[in-house]
Design a protein around this motif. Structure first.
Motif, PDB file in Angstrom:
ATOM      1  N   GLU A 208       0.852  -1.190   0.000  1.00 48.55           N
ATOM      2  CA  GLU A 208       0.000   0.000   0.000  1.00 48.55           C
ATOM      3  C   GLU A 208       0.888   1.241   0.000  1.00 48.55           C
ATOM      4  O   GLU A 208       1.688   1.460   0.898  1.00 48.55           O
ATOM      5  N   ALA A 209       0.779   2.054  -1.018  1.00 47.34           N
ATOM      6  CA  ALA A 209       1.621   3.234  -1.128  1.00 47.34           C
ATOM      7  C   ALA A 209       1.029   4.389  -0.323  1.00 47.34           C
ATOM      8  O   ALA A 209      -0.180   4.529  -0.214  1.00 47.34           O
TER       9      ALA A 209
ATOM     10  N   LYS B  40       6.370   4.485  -1.705  1.00 43.46           N
ATOM     11  CA  LYS B  40       5.920   4.401  -3.095  1.00 43.46           C
ATOM     12  C   LYS B  40       6.805   3.460  -3.904  1.00 43.46           C
ATOM     13  O   LYS B  40       6.319   2.595  -4.642  1.00 43.46           O
ATOM     14  N   LEU B  41       8.114   3.630  -3.775  1.00 47.14           N
ATOM     15  CA  LEU B  41       9.034   2.772  -4.518  1.00 47.14           C
ATOM     16  C   LEU B  41       8.887   1.317  -4.079  1.00 47.14           C
ATOM     17  O   LEU B  41       8.815   0.406  -4.915  1.00 47.14           O
ATOM     18  N   GLY B  42       8.844   1.098  -2.761  1.00 49.52           N
ATOM     19  CA  GLY B  42       8.705  -0.272  -2.265  1.00 49.52           C
ATOM     20  C   GLY B  42       7.429  -0.928  -2.750  1.00 49.52           C
ATOM     21  O   GLY B  42       7.431  -2.097  -3.160  1.00 49.52           O
ATOM     22  N   ALA B  43       6.321  -0.180  -2.720  1.00 54.50           N
ATOM     23  CA  ALA B  43       5.042  -0.729  -3.158  1.00 54.50           C
ATOM     24  C   ALA B  43       5.062  -1.065  -4.645  1.00 54.50           C
ATOM     25  O   ALA B  43       4.532  -2.098  -5.073  1.00 54.50           O
TER      26      ALA B  43
ATOM     27  N   ARG C   8      11.323 -18.040  -5.173  1.00 57.36           N
ATOM     28  CA  ARG C   8      11.537 -17.090  -4.094  1.00 57.36           C
ATOM     29  C   ARG C   8      11.980 -15.768  -4.707  1.00 57.36           C
ATOM     30  O   ARG C   8      12.670 -15.752  -5.718  1.00 57.36           O
ATOM     31  N   ALA C   9      11.609 -14.673  -4.082  1.00 60.31           N
ATOM     32  CA  ALA C   9      12.005 -13.375  -4.624  1.00 60.31           C
ATOM     33  C   ALA C   9      12.033 -12.333  -3.519  1.00 60.31           C
ATOM     34  O   ALA C   9      11.334 -12.453  -2.502  1.00 60.31           O
ATOM     35  N   GLU C  10      12.854 -11.324  -3.709  1.00 63.53           N
ATOM     36  CA  GLU C  10      12.918 -10.213  -2.775  1.00 63.53           C
ATOM     37  C   GLU C  10      13.202  -8.929  -3.534  1.00 63.53           C
ATOM     38  O   GLU C  10      13.784  -8.939  -4.626  1.00 63.53           O
ATOM     39  N   VAL C  11      12.786  -7.827  -2.941  1.00 69.79           N
ATOM     40  CA  VAL C  11      13.064  -6.493  -3.474  1.00 69.79           C
ATOM     41  C   VAL C  11      14.241  -5.939  -2.694  1.00 69.79           C
ATOM     42  O   VAL C  11      14.169  -5.789  -1.463  1.00 69.79           O
ATOM     43  N   ARG C  12      15.358  -5.637  -3.387  1.00 69.84           N
ATOM     44  CA  ARG C  12      16.587  -5.223  -2.718  1.00 69.84           C
ATOM     45  C   ARG C  12      17.000  -3.806  -3.131  1.00 69.84           C
ATOM     46  O   ARG C  12      16.803  -3.399  -4.270  1.00 69.84           O
ATOM     47  N   ARG C  13      17.621  -3.137  -2.179  1.00 68.21           N
ATOM     48  CA  ARG C  13      18.242  -1.840  -2.467  1.00 68.21           C
ATOM     49  C   ARG C  13      19.649  -1.835  -1.881  1.00 68.21           C
ATOM     50  O   ARG C  13      19.829  -2.039  -0.675  1.00 68.21           O
ATOM     51  N   PHE C  14      20.647  -1.621  -2.741  1.00 70.77           N
ATOM     52  CA  PHE C  14      22.034  -1.486  -2.317  1.00 70.77           C
ATOM     53  C   PHE C  14      22.391  -0.008  -2.354  1.00 70.77           C
ATOM     54  O   PHE C  14      22.413   0.610  -3.413  1.00 70.77           O
TER      55      PHE C  14
END
Length: 655
Positions: A465-466, A473-476, A508-514
């Motif tokens: 939910e953004a 917003k980006l994560g959603a 399996r999946a994930e949203v990543r930020r480096f």
């Protein structure tokens, strides 16, 4: 589509790939490490005009404490540290320190001796070394070693320094001091560490801009005391804005023993003429060197004193908790992302859920293609181009698909990514941008993933939910992509059509930020891959096209690297004391952060994978949706194996 000669054999990739987007030539150093080693000119130490480096070659270098009978300089600690009462005070400080016992002694030698040693360092060659764990310049071994030399027709043993006693007399004298009974006694009195042998390991390390060392505990072989003597410029005090601090990590009280906290609790600046040391202990003495930010060189002498045996090292009973041992065992394996269809809540509780098995889902239908066209560029849904992808993947086991998402879909994501970096002040608009805080961006559903001796990055674990926050917003948006595209049956069918490999579970999946200046993963194996199976790694990279050129330069890191693990299963951790690995080995493929590109790589349990530390000089964060799907390993091609063996035999005959 990029890649060539990427053959799959013996269930792991063997050949070094020539990839059109990025080709590096690396060397393997530790068993689970890759390394590039070359010999450019080491950075200047920034000596002031009054230093010994400005003297002519015939000018004598006079030590503050005098010379021995042969006229050689003598280096020793200041007289105050020879006093029993002063040592008792240092011992009290050592015992009361945290997060584990350590101490800084300053001034240790004195300014004049420090200047002489810096002058000698200018005369030595330093080699740039880089692995998944570190990047710095380092000299050869400086410790005194017993070697055989002819004398009067006979061989005798004498101590000789590799740097050469005549070419670097002050540095040679320093090495003699660190190998002396006087120095060992000093360390024993302060730490109460017990018996030490005469052995000392010693080298100089120079961290120029971008240099770093990731979290580890220093446990290798019989190391007992780890010490660092800082040789930074005495004419200009080092500050936190210069980076390069020694970070000390406490234990994570909510994790198994041997796990460091995600954040350091103490930073020690590399102040000139300071000696820092601690007793090496497995799973306890976690430390790191923060990336150097300025143009000044972080210069130090790094050394270890040794116990007489492994059993005499501190915490020997907890040897299995050592960083290197963890990397060699399954608990050091690559992190397991959440099931792709799991409900994600803040805190990551979904990470233990298992992905559901899927039956034979068949081939792509027109309905599937219509669904995929909501997300994918048209050319990747059409049957002709998709067949070309499959043909190339069959020969290479690797593919990089550029312009993967529809332009309007990617443009919206790139804009949101830029907004988040701007909100976190991580855009490289200021060349002297400050050292960022590790908690930067860890909010609104984004969580720091550790532990830091294995990895650090942000994962989105919030709801889809953004709200008004750029981070939410980006994560959603990325979570929607993960759930609606990567978790869908049409996408799994598309993967089968593109690779010839059929996913056996939802994946399996994930949203990543480096984040620049903070994040990475270290080389580790995927212990969840069963025999006869492989993982199909699928990573969709979200990077602004405006910074693509800067990311293509390996200097800023952030690329994902694959390399073959060592086949020697009987090697112990103690054997790692000798750096080993074939000089001509290197990664199988490196994938730089590429705007709107989908990377697909087939990886078995013997293939290592990591994301190189992303420098603060990187132009933006690296964002991706990273998924993996179990597939059956293709049967080996006997014809290819025979051709390979025949080729090797011919080369031997020619030789």
């Amino acid at each position: 589509l990029a890649g060539s000669r990427f053959k799959h054999a013996d269930r792991h990739f063997r050949s070094v790939v020539a990839v059109c987007v990025c080709v590096f030539v690396w060397r393997v150093r530790l068993r689970l490490k890759w390394a590039v080693q070359f010999t450019p000119t080491a950075p200047a130490l920034g000596l002031p005009a009054s230093s010994s480096s400005t003297r002519g070659p015939s000018s004598p270098i006079m030590p503050a404490t005098g010379e021995d009978a042969a006229g050689a300089p003598i280096v020793t600690m200041r007289d105050e540290w020879k006093d029993a009462k002063a040592r008792h005070g240092l011992a009290d400080q050592f015992k009361g320190s945290s997060p584990y016992r350590h101490i800084m002694v300053r001034p240790f030698l004195g300014k004049e001796q420090l200047k002489m040693i810096r002058g000698d360092l200018e005369k030595l060659n330093a080699t740039e070394k880089e692995t998944d764990l570190f990047r710095f310049f380092q000299t050869s071994d400086l410790a005194p070693r017993e070697v055989e030399e002819p004398a009067n027709g006979k061989k005798k043993r004498r101590k000789k320094m590799q740097a050469g006693e005549t070419s670097a007399p002050a540095l040679s004298a320093l090495a003699d001091f660190f190998a002396s009974d006087e120095y060992r006694s000093f360390c024993q009195d302060v730490t109460g560490c017990g018996e030490l042998t005469e052995r000392v390991d010693l080298s100089a390390q120079i961290y120029s801009r971008g240099g770093h060392l990731l979290c580890h505990d220093d446990v290798i072989g019989t190391r007992k005391i780890s010490f660092i003597y800082y040789l930074t410029d005495p004419e200009e005090e080092w500050t936190s804005a210069d980076g390069g601090a020694l970070e000390l990590y406490p234990a994570d009280s909510n994790a198994p023993p041997g796990t460091p906290s995600s954040l350091p609790t103490k930073e020690v600046l590399p102040l000139s003429d300071a000696l820092v040391f601690f007793v090496v202990e497995p799973g306890v003495t976690f430390h790191a060197v923060r990336e150097v930010r300025g143009e000044r060189a972080r210069v130090s002498i790094q050394g270890w004193l040794h116990a007489p045996s492994l059993e005499a090292t501190s915490g020997f009973q907890n040897r299995s908790l050592a960083t290197l041992q963890q990397l060699l065992q399954t608990r050091g394996s690559a992190p397991t992302p959440p099931s792709i269809t799991a409900g994600v809540t803040t805190g990551g509780s979904s990470s233990s859920s298992c992905p559901a098995q899927v039956d034979n889902e068949g081939e792509l239908t027109e309905e599937d293609r219509t669904f995929l066209k909501q997300w994918l560029a048209t050319e990747y849904v059409s049957e002709g181009p998709l067949s070309s992808v499959a043909e190339r993947f069959a020969g290479d086991s690797y593919a990089l698909l550029s312009d993967f998402l529809k332009p309007e879909v990617f443009a919206a994501l790139a804009e949101e990514a830029d907004a988040v970096d701007a909100a976190d002040a991580l855009r490289l608009e200021d060349p002297e941008a400050p050292v960022p805080d590790y908690a930067t961006g860890a909010k609104d559903g984004w969580t720091v993933i550790g532990p830091p001796h294995l990895r650090r990055y942000l994962r989105f674990e919030g709801t889809a939910e953004a709200n008004a926050s750029p981070h939410a917003k980006l994560g959603a948006s990325l979570a929607k992509l993960r759930k609606e595209l990567f978790a869908s049956s049409p996408f799994r069918k598309w993967l089968k059509a593109a690779t010839g490999l059929e996913p056996k579970t939802e994946g399996r999946a994930e949203v990543r930020r480096f984040r620049p200046g903070m994040d990475y993963t270290v080389a580790a194996q995927a212990d969840h891959i069963a025999e006869g199976f492989a993982d199909l790694d699928v990573s969709l990279m979200i990077v602004s096209p405006k910074v693509a050129e800067e990311f293509s330069n390996e200097e800023v890191g952030g690329f994902e690297s694959y390399l073959a693990a060592d086949d020697d299963k009987n090697e112990t951790v103690e054997a790692q004391e000798v750096y080993r690995g074939a000089e001509d080995e290197g990664p199988l493929v490196n994938i730089p952060p590429t705007p709107n590109a989908l990377a697909i790589v087939m990886r078995d349990a013997q293939t290592l994978r990591f994301v190189k530390y992303l420098s603060r000089d990187a132009p933006a964060s690296r964002l991706d949706v990273a998924a993996c799907y179990p597939v059956e390993s293709p049967e080996e091609d006997d014809d290819d194996d025979e051709e390979e063996m025949e080729g090797e035999g011919k080369m031997q005959d020619d030789a």
